[in-house]
Design a protein around this motif. Structure first.
Motif, PDB file in Angstrom:
ATOM      1  N   TYR A  65       8.082  -1.110   6.144  1.00 60.12           N
ATOM      2  CA  TYR A  65       7.648   0.157   5.538  1.00 60.12           C
ATOM      3  C   TYR A  65       8.877   1.011   5.256  1.00 60.12           C
ATOM      4  CZ  TYR A  65       5.270   4.725   5.252  1.00 60.12           C
ATOM      5  OH  TYR A  65       4.830   5.962   4.883  1.00 60.12           O
ATOM      6  N   ASP A  66       9.374   1.704   6.276  1.00 61.91           N
ATOM      7  CA  ASP A  66      10.489   2.622   6.033  1.00 61.91           C
ATOM      8  C   ASP A  66      11.703   2.317   6.897  1.00 61.91           C
ATOM      9  OD1 ASP A  66       9.361   3.402   8.459  1.00 61.91           O
ATOM     10  OD2 ASP A  66       9.888   5.506   8.175  1.00 61.91           O
ATOM     11  N   ARG A  67      11.676   1.210   7.667  1.00 61.20           N
ATOM     12  CA  ARG A  67      12.789   0.924   8.584  1.00 61.20           C
ATOM     13  C   ARG A  67      12.781  -0.546   8.979  1.00 61.20           C
ATOM     14  NH1 ARG A  67      11.082   4.966  13.050  1.00 61.20           N
ATOM     15  NH2 ARG A  67      10.386   6.036  11.187  1.00 61.20           N
TER      16      ARG A  67
ATOM     17  N   ARG B  13      -6.949  -4.452   0.703  1.00 60.89           N
ATOM     18  CA  ARG B  13      -8.290  -3.924   0.927  1.00 60.89           C
ATOM     19  C   ARG B  13      -8.228  -2.520   1.546  1.00 60.89           C
ATOM     20  NH1 ARG B  13     -11.618  -3.361   5.015  1.00 60.89           N
ATOM     21  NH2 ARG B  13     -10.192  -4.333   6.495  1.00 60.89           N
ATOM     22  N   LEU B  14      -7.295  -2.315   2.463  1.00 57.28           N
ATOM     23  CA  LEU B  14      -7.179  -1.009   3.122  1.00 57.28           C
ATOM     24  C   LEU B  14      -6.626   0.042   2.173  1.00 57.28           C
ATOM     25  CD1 LEU B  14      -5.816  -2.298   6.531  1.00 57.28           C
ATOM     26  CD2 LEU B  14      -8.108  -1.396   6.083  1.00 57.28           C
ATOM     27  N   GLY B  15      -5.732  -0.394   1.269  1.00 54.65           N
ATOM     28  CA  GLY B  15      -5.233   0.529   0.251  1.00 54.65           C
ATOM     29  C   GLY B  15      -6.352   0.965  -0.677  1.00 54.65           C
TER      30      GLY B  15
ATOM     31  N   ASP C 140       0.802  -1.231   0.000  1.00 49.53           N
ATOM     32  CA  ASP C 140       0.000   0.000   0.000  1.00 49.53           C
ATOM     33  C   ASP C 140       0.830   1.274   0.000  1.00 49.53           C
ATOM     34  OD1 ASP C 140      -2.460  -1.259  -0.020  1.00 49.53           O
ATOM     35  OD2 ASP C 140      -2.614  -1.343   2.173  1.00 49.53           O
ATOM     36  N   ALA C 141       2.005   1.245   0.618  1.00 43.08           N
ATOM     37  CA  ALA C 141       2.647   2.520   0.946  1.00 43.08           C
ATOM     38  C   ALA C 141       4.109   2.635   0.521  1.00 43.08           C
ATOM     39  CB  ALA C 141       2.540   2.774   2.449  1.00 43.08           C
ATOM     40  N   ALA C 142       4.696   1.597  -0.055  1.00 43.32           N
ATOM     41  CA  ALA C 142       6.084   1.703  -0.530  1.00 43.32           C
ATOM     42  C   ALA C 142       6.180   1.413  -2.026  1.00 43.32           C
ATOM     43  CB  ALA C 142       6.986   0.742   0.251  1.00 43.32           C
ATOM     44  N   TYR C 143       5.607   0.281  -2.421  1.00 43.57           N
ATOM     45  CA  TYR C 143       5.698  -0.121  -3.837  1.00 43.57           C
ATOM     46  C   TYR C 143       5.121   0.945  -4.780  1.00 43.57           C
ATOM     47  CZ  TYR C 143       6.266  -3.633  -7.491  1.00 43.57           C
ATOM     48  OH  TYR C 143       6.684  -4.309  -8.604  1.00 43.57           O
ATOM     49  N   PRO C 144       4.022   1.628  -4.452  1.00 42.28           N
ATOM     50  CA  PRO C 144       3.479   2.634  -5.375  1.00 42.28           C
ATOM     51  C   PRO C 144       4.404   3.824  -5.632  1.00 42.28           C
ATOM     52  CG  PRO C 144       1.786   1.945  -3.833  1.00 42.28           C
ATOM     53  CD  PRO C 144       3.084   1.373  -3.324  1.00 42.28           C
ATOM     54  N   TYR C 145       5.503   3.942  -4.879  1.00 39.72           N
ATOM     55  CA  TYR C 145       6.444   5.049  -5.066  1.00 39.72           C
ATOM     56  C   TYR C 145       7.754   4.580  -5.692  1.00 39.72           C
ATOM     57  CZ  TYR C 145       2.779   6.818  -2.253  1.00 39.72           C
ATOM     58  OH  TYR C 145       1.518   7.131  -1.836  1.00 39.72           O
ATOM     59  N   GLY C 146       7.754   3.382  -6.231  1.00 36.68           N
ATOM     60  CA  GLY C 146       8.962   2.840  -6.841  1.00 36.68           C
ATOM     61  C   GLY C 146       9.877   2.185  -5.827  1.00 36.68           C
TER      62      GLY C 146
ATOM     63  N   GLN D 200      -3.344   7.960  11.228  1.00 40.80           N
ATOM     64  CA  GLN D 200      -2.303   6.966  10.984  1.00 40.80           C
ATOM     65  C   GLN D 200      -2.130   6.649   9.509  1.00 40.80           C
ATOM     66  OE1 GLN D 200      -3.364   3.517  13.268  1.00 40.80           O
ATOM     67  NE2 GLN D 200      -5.080   2.946  11.949  1.00 40.80           N
ATOM     68  N   TYR D 201      -0.904   6.216   9.176  1.00 35.95           N
ATOM     69  CA  TYR D 201      -0.525   5.826   7.836  1.00 35.95           C
ATOM     70  C   TYR D 201       0.749   4.998   7.970  1.00 35.95           C
ATOM     71  CZ  TYR D 201       0.573   5.980   2.873  1.00 35.95           C
ATOM     72  OH  TYR D 201       0.842   5.620   1.585  1.00 35.95           O
ATOM     73  N   PRO D 202       0.941   3.917   7.174  1.00 35.14           N
ATOM     74  CA  PRO D 202       0.003   3.284   6.253  1.00 35.14           C
ATOM     75  C   PRO D 202      -1.287   2.834   6.945  1.00 35.14           C
ATOM     76  CG  PRO D 202       2.231   2.397   6.011  1.00 35.14           C
ATOM     77  CD  PRO D 202       2.220   3.228   7.245  1.00 35.14           C
ATOM     78  N   PRO D 203      -2.355   2.597   6.148  1.00 33.48           N
ATOM     79  CA  PRO D 203      -3.625   2.187   6.749  1.00 33.48           C
ATOM     80  C   PRO D 203      -3.509   0.870   7.501  1.00 33.48           C
ATOM     81  CG  PRO D 203      -3.704   1.997   4.340  1.00 33.48           C
ATOM     82  CD  PRO D 203      -2.446   2.732   4.680  1.00 33.48           C
ATOM     83  N   ARG D 204      -4.277   0.790   8.584  1.00 31.05           N
ATOM     84  CA  ARG D 204      -4.247  -0.393   9.449  1.00 31.05           C
ATOM     85  C   ARG D 204      -5.673  -0.866   9.702  1.00 31.05           C
ATOM     86  NH1 ARG D 204       0.196   2.890  10.750  1.00 31.05           N
ATOM     87  NH2 ARG D 204       1.905   1.965  11.949  1.00 31.05           N
ATOM     88  N   GLU D 205      -5.778  -2.077  10.204  1.00 29.32           N
ATOM     89  CA  GLU D 205      -7.080  -2.636  10.558  1.00 29.32           C
ATOM     90  C   GLU D 205      -7.615  -2.015  11.849  1.00 29.32           C
ATOM     91  OE1 GLU D 205      -8.912  -4.605   8.792  1.00 29.32           O
ATOM     92  OE2 GLU D 205      -7.568  -5.627   7.399  1.00 29.32           O
ATOM     93  N   VAL D 206      -6.685  -1.664  12.743  1.00 25.63           N
ATOM     94  CA  VAL D 206      -7.080  -1.056  14.016  1.00 25.63           C
ATOM     95  C   VAL D 206      -6.173   0.135  14.296  1.00 25.63           C
ATOM     96  CG1 VAL D 206      -7.920  -3.244  14.978  1.00 25.63           C
ATOM     97  CG2 VAL D 206      -5.552  -2.535  15.402  1.00 25.63           C
ATOM     98  N   CYS D 207      -6.542   0.937  15.254  1.00 29.23           N
ATOM     99  CA  CYS D 207      -5.757   2.119  15.618  1.00 29.23           C
ATOM    100  C   CYS D 207      -4.435   1.699  16.252  1.00 29.23           C
ATOM    101  CB  CYS D 207      -6.551   2.980  16.599  1.00 29.23           C
ATOM    102  SG  CYS D 207      -5.604   4.354  17.274  1.00 29.23           S
TER     103      CYS D 207
END
Ligand SMILES: [Zn+2]
Lengths: 393, 155
Positions: free
Chosen positions: A377-379, B13-15, A135-141, B39-46
């Protein structure tokens, strides 16, 4: 930490073994893991039937797992563990196996990290590594670890004044060590500073020789009792202290320290030793900046002082400074997936049992092995470390 | 190869929820209804209170570039064709650290940026960081232009 861990008395680490790495292989991960088990048993003279525990780490083993391996290998263990902690896996497997042996639940635990490397397999692995990655790394290359580590590298350079040449000192000394370790993929290839600096950029300040070579291979060792090691008449290594810590400092905007900073004091206190007593340091070296975080986090120098430390301290196995990644590390031996989390520990065991041949650290009796892994993710999220000592007959 | 190459379209699904939340000229992130954590990246819970009561909302789009990188090699073919590709990490004033596409003028650490969530040519949401030297409304226009031009002007 309010509770103090009990010492690891009576536990012996024996039979460090490496299946020589290959750039690519059509074989499955079970081949590399199985051949490592065979090599370990042969080295210490144990029968396969003596193995009553098995700990495995592997990215390419699925859909198989540690339980399916028992049928594959014809084992009847009563203790199994599968550790998905990447570069922290070796020390963590050792720690958990040691406690099981110490408690009397088992007597002989084989701990193995290994992976195969098919053509295209690395791309498949990194493109679906975790949900955050998708969701958060691959979409940015940022597929694979290069991008995340280039950001960590840039931040470290901005804040502590590290130069590419400082990172190069780590890479060059490791290559020198690998030139004395015949199983390294880069055993016969020398590396000098101009070649390091002129290597093509991969991501930001990360250039070719800051990156590991993905490959196939496996590393392993056996955890048993000192009593059993004596009976087998093999040299062994004892655990003076060890620790793991995960998802440390989650509020740091970029990773510049890790779990080592949480447990360092307790680690040394339990061993009754300090950084100056360590005759070698094995760090997880995917990428050089991460070696620096470990040198700082484990107290070999202060925060931000690693660039100066590597300028002043010889890091080769025979340089009489701080022998670092004595077999060449992943940067020069190769990164055989999960074996990368075992490589430093296994070479540490070779050093402390006097089996490192051409790259032996003279008179090595005590050393430190550190682990780090799993960029979600980033680390990197996982850290581990152990202080090990040659067993005395 | 069949069909036009696009930026990576795969999401969990969250993406996909993040894509569904995209609204003009804003940064939409997952917010906790119990403790107000963003929060980010999206998660199922807080990540803070473990509540499952999460809603996508427009949040303050201001942030600061922590580090940037020009990716010279990417495993994904869309980026590999456009390398070197600029991306970086941005610490948002509302809390999270995000990876984002960076406009060329904000690669220096410390650059103040606006971050927007927009749909790229794959149809999925991505984050884009634009310099705060542009007023918010101008930055919104620039972010839209970049997306419409397939992010080509970014590098
Ligand atoms: Zn909450």
């Amino acid at each position: 930490m309010s509770r103090k861990p009990k010492p690891y008395q009576g536990v012996a680490l024996i039979a460090p073994y490496t299946v020589p790495y290959e750039r690519v292989s059509e074989r499955g991960a079970a081949w590399f893991i199985g051949r490592t088990l065979a090599g370990m048993l042969q080295q210490c003279g144990l029968e396969k039937s003596a193995v009553d525990g098995l700990a495995v780490s592997s990215f390419t083993l699925p859909p198989d797992s540690v339980i399916t391996l028992t049928e594959h290998f014809g084992l009847q263990p009563r203790w199994l563990e599968q550790i998905p902690l990447g570069g922290a896996s070796g020390v963590v497997a050792m720690q958990r196996a040691a406690r099981a042996v110490q408690a009397g639940d088992v007597e002989v635990v084989a701990c193995i990290g290994g992976d195969t490397a098919s053509v295209g397999g690395f791309t498949d692995l990194v493109s679906n590594f975790s949900n955050f990655t998708v969701d958060a790394a691959y979409p940015y290359g940022a597929a694979g670890p290069n991008a995340a580590f280039s950001l960590i590298t840039r931040y470290y350079m901005d804040n502590y004044g590290a130069t590419r040449e400082d990172f190069g000192r780590i890479a060059l000394s490791q290559r020198y060590n690998a030139n004395h370790y015949p199983d390294a993929l880069f055993y016969k290839k020398k590396l000098d500073m101009p070649s390091y600096l002129e290597a093509p950029p991969i991501a930001g300040d990360v250039h070719l020789f800051d990156c590991v070579m993905p490959c196939a291979g496996a590393d392993g060792f056996i955890v048993t009792t000192v009593e059993r090691a004596r009976q087998l008449q093999v040299p062994w290594v004892e655990i003076l202290s060890c620790a793991e810590q995960h998802n440390a400092f989650p509020e740091d905007p970029v990773q510049y320290r890790g779990g080592w900073n949480y447990f360092r004091e307790d680690l040394y206190a339990a061993a009754g030793l300090g950084p100056d007593d360590m005759q070698f340091l094995q760090t997880y070296d995917d990428y050089p900046v991460i070696c620096m975080l470990q040198m700082e986090g484990l107290g070999f120098c202060d925060q931000g002082e690693a660039p100066a430390f590597v300028r002043e301290t010889p890091l080769t196995f025979d340089g009489e400074g701080l022998p670092h990644n004595t077999s060449g590390g992943q940067l020069s031996v190769g990164q055989a997936g999960s074996a990368g989390g075992y490589l430093g520990l296994v070479d540490g065991l070779r050093q402390l049992t006097g089996r490192a041949d051409q790259h032996q650290v003279a008179g090595a009796e005590v050393g430190l092995v550190s682990g780090y892994g799993m960029v979600n993710y980033d680390r990197g999220l996982c850290t581990s470390a152990a202080i090990l000592q040659r067993g005395v007959l | 190869m069949t069909g036009k190459l696009t930026p990576p379209a795969a999401r969990t699904r969250l993406g996909l929820e993040m894509t569904a939340a995209v609204a003009p000229n804003s940064l939409q992130l997952q917010c906790c209804e119990q403790c107000t954590t963003v929060q980010y990246p999206p998660r199922e819970v807080c990540r803070c209170c473990l509540s499952g009561d999460l809603t996508w909302r427009a949040v303050e789009p201001a942030g600061t570039v922590m580090a940037s990188s020009a990716l010279h090699h990417c495993l994904d073919p869309w980026f590999e064709q456009r390398a070197p590709w600029l991306m970086g990490s941005v610490k948002l004033d509302c809390g999270p650290l995000v990876l984002a596409h960076l406009a060329a003028e904000v690669t220096a650490a410390g650059s103040p940026v606006w971050v927007f969530s927009l749909k790229d040519a794959s149809g999925q949401a991505v984050l884009i960081a634009i310099s705060q030297s542009l007023a918010l409304d101008q930055a919104q226009i620039r972010a839209q232009q970049l997306i419409l031009s397939d992010l080509q002007e970014m590098t």
